[in-house]
Design a protein around this motif. Sequence first.
Motif, PDB file in Angstrom:
ATOM      1  N   GLY A 104      13.173 -12.259  -8.283  1.00 21.38           N
ATOM      2  CA  GLY A 104      11.790 -12.437  -7.871  1.00 21.38           C
ATOM      3  C   GLY A 104      10.920 -13.097  -8.897  1.00 21.38           C
ATOM      4  N   THR A 105      11.443 -13.362 -10.098  1.00 24.10           N
ATOM      5  CA  THR A 105      10.619 -13.957 -11.141  1.00 24.10           C
ATOM      6  C   THR A 105      11.043 -15.388 -11.408  1.00 24.10           C
ATOM      7  OG1 THR A 105      12.098 -13.152 -12.861  1.00 24.10           O
ATOM      8  CG2 THR A 105      10.241 -11.745 -12.262  1.00 24.10           C
ATOM      9  N   VAL A 106      10.118 -16.169 -11.903  1.00 18.09           N
ATOM     10  CA  VAL A 106      10.398 -17.554 -12.255  1.00 18.09           C
ATOM     11  C   VAL A 106      10.861 -17.592 -13.703  1.00 18.09           C
ATOM     12  CG1 VAL A 106       9.400 -19.858 -12.481  1.00 18.09           C
ATOM     13  CG2 VAL A 106       8.649 -18.352 -10.647  1.00 18.09           C
ATOM     14  N   PHE A 107      11.975 -18.249 -13.973  1.00 17.69           N
ATOM     15  CA  PHE A 107      12.490 -18.348 -15.327  1.00 17.69           C
ATOM     16  C   PHE A 107      11.612 -19.284 -16.142  1.00 17.69           C
ATOM     17  CE2 PHE A 107      15.122 -20.462 -18.530  1.00 17.69           C
ATOM     18  CZ  PHE A 107      15.509 -19.348 -19.268  1.00 17.69           C
ATOM     19  N   ASP A 108      11.110 -18.786 -17.245  1.00 18.35           N
ATOM     20  CA  ASP A 108      10.264 -19.580 -18.133  1.00 18.35           C
ATOM     21  C   ASP A 108      10.931 -19.621 -19.503  1.00 18.35           C
ATOM     22  OD1 ASP A 108       8.264 -20.951 -19.372  1.00 18.35           O
ATOM     23  OD2 ASP A 108       6.737 -19.388 -19.132  1.00 18.35           O
ATOM     24  N   SER A 109      11.445 -20.775 -19.878  1.00 17.60           N
ATOM     25  CA  SER A 109      12.175 -20.882 -21.138  1.00 17.60           C
ATOM     26  C   SER A 109      11.267 -20.665 -22.340  1.00 17.60           C
ATOM     27  CB  SER A 109      12.869 -22.237 -21.236  1.00 17.60           C
ATOM     28  OG  SER A 109      11.910 -23.281 -21.217  1.00 17.60           O
ATOM     29  N   ALA A 110      10.006 -21.067 -22.243  1.00 17.68           N
ATOM     30  CA  ALA A 110       9.080 -20.863 -23.359  1.00 17.68           C
ATOM     31  C   ALA A 110       8.842 -19.375 -23.590  1.00 17.68           C
ATOM     32  CB  ALA A 110       7.761 -21.571 -23.096  1.00 17.68           C
ATOM     33  N   LEU A 111       8.706 -18.619 -22.520  1.00 17.15           N
ATOM     34  CA  LEU A 111       8.520 -17.177 -22.637  1.00 17.15           C
ATOM     35  C   LEU A 111       9.763 -16.524 -23.219  1.00 17.15           C
ATOM     36  CD1 LEU A 111       6.621 -14.806 -22.126  1.00 17.15           C
ATOM     37  CD2 LEU A 111       7.606 -14.616 -19.856  1.00 17.15           C
TER      38      LEU A 111
ATOM     39  N   ARG B 295      11.935 -17.933 -25.279  1.00 17.12           N
ATOM     40  CA  ARG B 295      11.953 -18.253 -26.707  1.00 17.12           C
ATOM     41  C   ARG B 295      10.976 -17.386 -27.484  1.00 17.12           C
ATOM     42  NH1 ARG B 295      12.048 -23.548 -24.734  1.00 17.12           N
ATOM     43  NH2 ARG B 295       9.860 -23.805 -25.280  1.00 17.12           N
ATOM     44  N   TYR B 296       9.782 -17.159 -26.913  1.00 15.77           N
ATOM     45  CA  TYR B 296       8.783 -16.325 -27.574  1.00 15.77           C
ATOM     46  C   TYR B 296       9.275 -14.886 -27.722  1.00 15.77           C
ATOM     47  CZ  TYR B 296       4.620 -13.557 -28.328  1.00 15.77           C
ATOM     48  OH  TYR B 296       3.733 -12.648 -28.822  1.00 15.77           O
ATOM     49  N   GLN B 297       9.862 -14.334 -26.668  1.00 19.14           N
ATOM     50  CA  GLN B 297      10.376 -12.965 -26.738  1.00 19.14           C
ATOM     51  C   GLN B 297      11.520 -12.856 -27.736  1.00 19.14           C
ATOM     52  OE1 GLN B 297      11.266 -12.291 -22.610  1.00 19.14           O
ATOM     53  NE2 GLN B 297       9.309 -11.258 -22.245  1.00 19.14           N
ATOM     54  N   SER B 298      12.369 -13.858 -27.776  1.00 19.57           N
ATOM     55  CA  SER B 298      13.473 -13.862 -28.724  1.00 19.57           C
ATOM     56  C   SER B 298      12.953 -13.910 -30.157  1.00 19.57           C
ATOM     57  CB  SER B 298      14.383 -15.054 -28.452  1.00 19.57           C
ATOM     58  OG  SER B 298      15.387 -15.132 -29.417  1.00 19.57           O
ATOM     59  N   LEU B 299      11.936 -14.723 -30.401  1.00 21.17           N
ATOM     60  CA  LEU B 299      11.357 -14.809 -31.741  1.00 21.17           C
ATOM     61  C   LEU B 299      10.705 -13.495 -32.135  1.00 21.17           C
ATOM     62  CD1 LEU B 299      10.592 -16.504 -34.232  1.00 21.17           C
ATOM     63  CD2 LEU B 299       8.487 -17.069 -33.047  1.00 21.17           C
ATOM     64  N   SER B 300      10.009 -12.843 -31.197  1.00 22.74           N
ATOM     65  CA  SER B 300       9.334 -11.595 -31.536  1.00 22.74           C
ATOM     66  C   SER B 300      10.344 -10.487 -31.846  1.00 22.74           C
ATOM     67  CB  SER B 300       8.399 -11.166 -30.414  1.00 22.74           C
ATOM     68  OG  SER B 300       9.130 -10.871 -29.252  1.00 22.74           O
ATOM     69  N   VAL B 301      11.511 -10.519 -31.224  1.00 16.73           N
ATOM     70  CA  VAL B 301      12.539  -9.522 -31.514  1.00 16.73           C
ATOM     71  C   VAL B 301      13.203  -9.811 -32.856  1.00 16.73           C
ATOM     72  CG1 VAL B 301      14.804  -8.685 -30.784  1.00 16.73           C
ATOM     73  CG2 VAL B 301      12.973  -8.938 -29.121  1.00 16.73           C
ATOM     74  N   ASN B 302      13.461 -11.074 -33.145  1.00 20.45           N
ATOM     75  CA  ASN B 302      14.169 -11.465 -34.372  1.00 20.45           C
ATOM     76  C   ASN B 302      13.235 -11.971 -35.459  1.00 20.45           C
ATOM     77  OD1 ASN B 302      16.701 -10.947 -33.198  1.00 20.45           O
ATOM     78  ND2 ASN B 302      16.556 -12.885 -32.103  1.00 20.45           N
ATOM     79  N   TYR B 303      11.988 -11.531 -35.445  1.00 20.68           N
ATOM     80  CA  TYR B 303      10.992 -12.050 -36.389  1.00 20.68           C
ATOM     81  C   TYR B 303      11.373 -11.773 -37.837  1.00 20.68           C
ATOM     82  CZ  TYR B 303       6.513 -12.835 -38.657  1.00 20.68           C
ATOM     83  OH  TYR B 303       5.533 -13.292 -39.482  1.00 20.68           O
ATOM     84  N   SER B 304      11.955 -10.611 -38.097  1.00 18.09           N
ATOM     85  CA  SER B 304      12.265 -10.239 -39.481  1.00 18.09           C
ATOM     86  C   SER B 304      13.313 -11.162 -40.094  1.00 18.09           C
ATOM     87  CB  SER B 304      12.729  -8.796 -39.553  1.00 18.09           C
ATOM     88  OG  SER B 304      13.885  -8.625 -38.769  1.00 18.09           O
ATOM     89  N   GLN B 305      14.174 -11.750 -39.281  1.00 18.86           N
ATOM     90  CA  GLN B 305      15.192 -12.655 -39.809  1.00 18.86           C
ATOM     91  C   GLN B 305      14.590 -13.970 -40.298  1.00 18.86           C
ATOM     92  OE1 GLN B 305      18.083 -13.225 -36.768  1.00 18.86           O
ATOM     93  NE2 GLN B 305      18.684 -11.063 -36.705  1.00 18.86           N
ATOM     94  N   PHE B 306      13.458 -14.366 -39.707  1.00 18.90           N
ATOM     95  CA  PHE B 306      12.866 -15.660 -40.042  1.00 18.90           C
ATOM     96  C   PHE B 306      11.629 -15.533 -40.927  1.00 18.90           C
ATOM     97  CE2 PHE B 306      14.952 -16.088 -35.915  1.00 18.90           C
ATOM     98  CZ  PHE B 306      15.875 -17.072 -36.235  1.00 18.90           C
TER      99      PHE B 306
END
Length: 116
Positions: A44-51, A53-64
């Motif tokens: 039911g949701t639209v896939f948003d690649s930018a979103l 990427r943002y969620q992935s960055l927020s989870v892995n923020y400490s690595q970067f």
Amino acid sequence: MSNFDVSPETQRITQEKLQRKLYLRNEFLKQKSDPFRHASGAGGTVFDSALLRYQSLSVNYSQFFRPNGKNIFQGIVYLIMPMVGCYYMIYNSRRKKEEAYRKGEVAYKDRIKTIC
């Protein structure tokens, strides 16, 4: 579009951005309002690649994370200074109250009965 000190190149870029924004908006609305989306198994949701990427960055923020002067300054201003300021205000007020109590300036009945 008006010509208020704007070069033709800037006008062209602005127009392209507007066209791209409108295209993406219409594409999103088309996918969002598709009644057969659930039947196709797409969910039911639209896939948003930018979103994503943002969620992935927020989870892995400490690595970067790389400490620099700006980060240190923000840590001091937003974390350390408020704690030190609150400690100083509380310490000062309690010291003044205790001093007034010891000098006998405050009667026993007027003292505030608190745990701290």
